[in-house]
Design a protein around this motif. Structure first.
Motif, PDB file in Angstrom:
ATOM      1  N   SER A 142      29.742   6.294 -47.512  1.00 36.84           N
ATOM      2  CA  SER A 142      30.588   7.454 -47.204  1.00 36.84           C
ATOM      3  C   SER A 142      30.642   7.718 -45.710  1.00 36.84           C
ATOM      4  O   SER A 142      31.699   8.055 -45.164  1.00 36.84           O
ATOM      5  CB  SER A 142      30.059   8.699 -47.934  1.00 36.84           C
ATOM      6  OG  SER A 142      30.091   8.522 -49.331  1.00 36.84           O
TER       7      SER A 142
ATOM      8  N   SER B 137      33.809   6.596 -43.572  1.00 37.32           N
ATOM      9  CA  SER B 137      34.491   7.882 -43.361  1.00 37.32           C
ATOM     10  C   SER B 137      35.300   8.288 -44.585  1.00 37.32           C
ATOM     11  O   SER B 137      36.369   8.877 -44.468  1.00 37.32           O
ATOM     12  CB  SER B 137      35.401   7.819 -42.127  1.00 37.32           C
ATOM     13  OG  SER B 137      34.645   7.522 -40.977  1.00 37.32           O
ATOM     14  N   SER B 138      34.784   7.971 -45.765  1.00 37.90           N
ATOM     15  CA  SER B 138      35.515   8.279 -46.990  1.00 37.90           C
ATOM     16  C   SER B 138      34.530   8.595 -48.104  1.00 37.90           C
ATOM     17  O   SER B 138      33.766   7.716 -48.528  1.00 37.90           O
ATOM     18  CB  SER B 138      36.405   7.102 -47.394  1.00 37.90           C
ATOM     19  OG  SER B 138      36.960   7.308 -48.681  1.00 37.90           O
TER      20      SER B 138
ATOM     21  N   SER C 162      40.324  16.986 -44.686  1.00 43.44           N
ATOM     22  CA  SER C 162      41.107  15.763 -44.595  1.00 43.44           C
ATOM     23  C   SER C 162      42.555  16.060 -44.194  1.00 43.44           C
ATOM     24  O   SER C 162      43.141  15.364 -43.361  1.00 43.44           O
ATOM     25  CB  SER C 162      41.075  15.010 -45.928  1.00 43.44           C
ATOM     26  OG  SER C 162      41.788  13.801 -45.850  1.00 43.44           O
TER      27      SER C 162
ATOM     28  N   PRO D 190      44.666  11.569 -49.486  1.00 47.62           N
ATOM     29  CA  PRO D 190      43.269  11.459 -49.048  1.00 47.62           C
ATOM     30  C   PRO D 190      42.439  12.709 -49.318  1.00 47.62           C
ATOM     31  O   PRO D 190      41.200  12.632 -49.380  1.00 47.62           O
ATOM     32  CB  PRO D 190      43.381  11.200 -47.541  1.00 47.62           C
ATOM     33  CG  PRO D 190      44.690  11.777 -47.151  1.00 47.62           C
ATOM     34  CD  PRO D 190      45.589  11.597 -48.330  1.00 47.62           C
TER      35      PRO D 190
ATOM     36  N   LEU E 153      38.337  14.048 -51.982  1.00 42.80           N
ATOM     37  CA  LEU E 153      37.357  14.829 -51.227  1.00 42.80           C
ATOM     38  C   LEU E 153      37.190  16.212 -51.834  1.00 42.80           C
ATOM     39  O   LEU E 153      36.059  16.726 -51.946  1.00 42.80           O
ATOM     40  CB  LEU E 153      37.790  14.936 -49.762  1.00 42.80           C
ATOM     41  CG  LEU E 153      36.852  15.718 -48.839  1.00 42.80           C
ATOM     42  CD1 LEU E 153      35.491  15.052 -48.765  1.00 42.80           C
ATOM     43  CD2 LEU E 153      37.454  15.841 -47.442  1.00 42.80           C
TER      44      LEU E 153
END
Length: 469
Positions: free
Chosen positions: A418, A422-423, A96, A283, A287
């Motif tokens: 997800s 894109s998260s 990220s 961000p 992750l």
């Protein structure tokens, strides 16, 4: 703590037949003994380079990352984690942060990338040191973890197909023209590498060389498969890519300069901390928690049931690596589930695999320094896509143990959110909410006394029993 019990007759018999020398190995021989073949460990060592090389190359070209410093520090991380965890623990870029660094206008500076990594590391270190990460690992529902793994694996596979089919502009972070069939980085080279890996590694099954089979044809077939599996196929494909680098651009020989770059502390301002934390760390933190710690620990238990990793130790490991290396300009790194899956897929079964990888990185960083970027810039992207494809599929296959429709439902919704959003954090939140909603739906209400009521969960067994007429 396990209670000691008197040895049974079976254990006595086993110990009596065990050679005396094996019973009295020193601690370093017991911990660092390699049961797997050297060729398999070497082949597994390159299993995570499909993600490592593109991100490192992009950060070097776009954000002027010091490649020599990154190779030296990641080499030390590889060697240390391989010896400490006794499994092929990968050292992967923080994806990220890398994505933000090259997509922002203007691009993040090296100092801002370092502060993003250090901020993320500080959070993970505190979560691990306080035990909160272990608590989170115990409480998280398995279907949600599988959903994160499935989405990450499929994301790798989708990226791999793009690498194989299209030429890539890593500086612009986009695919350009369709890849030609012929050429040193053509579809023929990529598909031949794919076919070669399928023939020699199959679906990734591990064949025990000590297994005894009385059936003669089956024994011959198993022997043939073991011979094929003993060939370091991934290492051969990677070495082919290195050879093609020099064939594609012979001027590389004249551009190589020997010796590492000078390692020193970065100059970091307060603005670097602010930009790095807000744009890079925020961000990256969810992750890293989900994929670099939770998913890695769960996958380690799947692949190595007797060596499942501690979430607290892995979290602290990520913290320590970056709290040391980022100050010198090394790329922020973590332990990725995709890297572990890729290394296992190509034969790695112990920590020695990443130790060998670390030694290779250390030699390259000390001998070639920053000039090694000229070699990486000519590496066939199609071959990297093939390596990444196998790693992604291996990670996605870890989700095949969902035994009920409810578990599969939660896992697939989590993975779908997800991927489309894109998260991983968004998919995680949706997965948790869906899991709780399904459990709430099964709660049985009873109001046996006035003014008093209670709820209780209906177990799966109760539900199945009540459905029987």
């Amino acid at each position: 703590m396990e209670q000691q019990s008197p040895p049974s007759s079976s254990s006595t018999t086993t110990s009596s037949t065990t050679p005396l020398l094996l019973q009295h190995h020193p601690w370093w021989r017991r911990h660092f003994h390699m049961n797997n073949s050297l060729s398999s460990e070497l082949s597994g060592a390159v299993g995570d380079l499909g993600t490592f090389i593109p991100i490192v190359l992009t950060l070097t070209l776009v954000s002027h990352l010091d490649l020599s410093t990154t190779l030296i520090f990641t080499a030390l991380y590889n060697i240390t984690t391989g010896l400490l965890f006794h499994i092929p623990m990968p050292v992967q870029p923080m994806k990220s942060i890398a994505a933000v660094a090259v997509s922002e206008t203007p691009h993040l500076t090296t100092s801002q990338i370092a502060t993003a990594g250090a901020s993320t590391a500080a959070v993970l270190f505190l979560l691990g040191a306080t035990g909160l990460m272990s608590t989170l690992y115990r409480l998280l529902p398995l279907p949600v973890v599988r959903g994160i793994q499935l989405s990450q694996g499929l994301s790798f596979a989708f990226s791999a197909i793009k690498y194989i089919r299209y030429n890539q502009d890593f500086v612009a972070s986009k695919a350009t023209t369709p890849r030609a069939w012929l050429g040193l980085d053509g579809l023929v080279v990529a598909l031949s590498s794919l076919l070669f890996l399928v023939i020699f590694t199959g679906s990734g099954d591990h064949y025990d060389r000590n297994e005894i089979d009385d059936d003669q044809p089956r024994r011959r077939n198993s022997k043939r498969l073991r011979i094929l599996g003993s060939i370091p196929a991934a290492l051969i494909v990677f070495l082919l890519g290195l050879v093609l680098c020099f064939i594609r651009d012979p001027s590389i020989f004249g551009d190589i300069k020997f010796g590492p770059s000078k390692i020193g502390f970065l100059s970091i301002t307060w603005n670097d901390w602010k930009v790095g934390f807000l744009k890079g760390a925020v961000p990256q933190i969810p992750l890293s928690v989900l994929n670099s710690v939770i998913a890695v620990c769960k996958l380690s238990g799947d692949l190595f049931p007797d060596r499942e990793l501690s979430a607290a130790k892995v979290s602290v490991s990520v913290g320590v690596m970056n709290l040391v290396g980022c100050w010198f300009g090394a790329m922020p790194v973590c332990h990725g589930a995709g890297g572990l899956a890729g290394q296992y897929r190509f034969g790695a079964r112990s920590g020695w695999s990443v130790v060998y990888l670390g030694i290779g990185k250390l030699v390259i960083g000390l001998v070639f320094g920053n000039s090694f970027v000229r070699i990486l810039n000519q590496f066939p992207i199609g071959i990297l896509g093939v390596l990444l494809l196998f790693a992604g599929i291996e990670l996605a296959m870890a989700s095949r143990d969902m035994n009920s429709k409810e578990e599969s439902f939660v896992m697939l919704v989590c993975a779908a959110v997800s991927l489309t959003g894109s998260s991983a954090a968004l998919g995680f939140v949706c997965g948790i909410l869906l899991f709780l909603l399904l459990k709430l739906r099964k709660m049985e209400y009873s109001g046996s006394a006035p003014g008093f009521s209670k709820f209780k969960f209906e177990s799966t067994v109760d539900a199945e029993t009540s459905s029987i007429p």
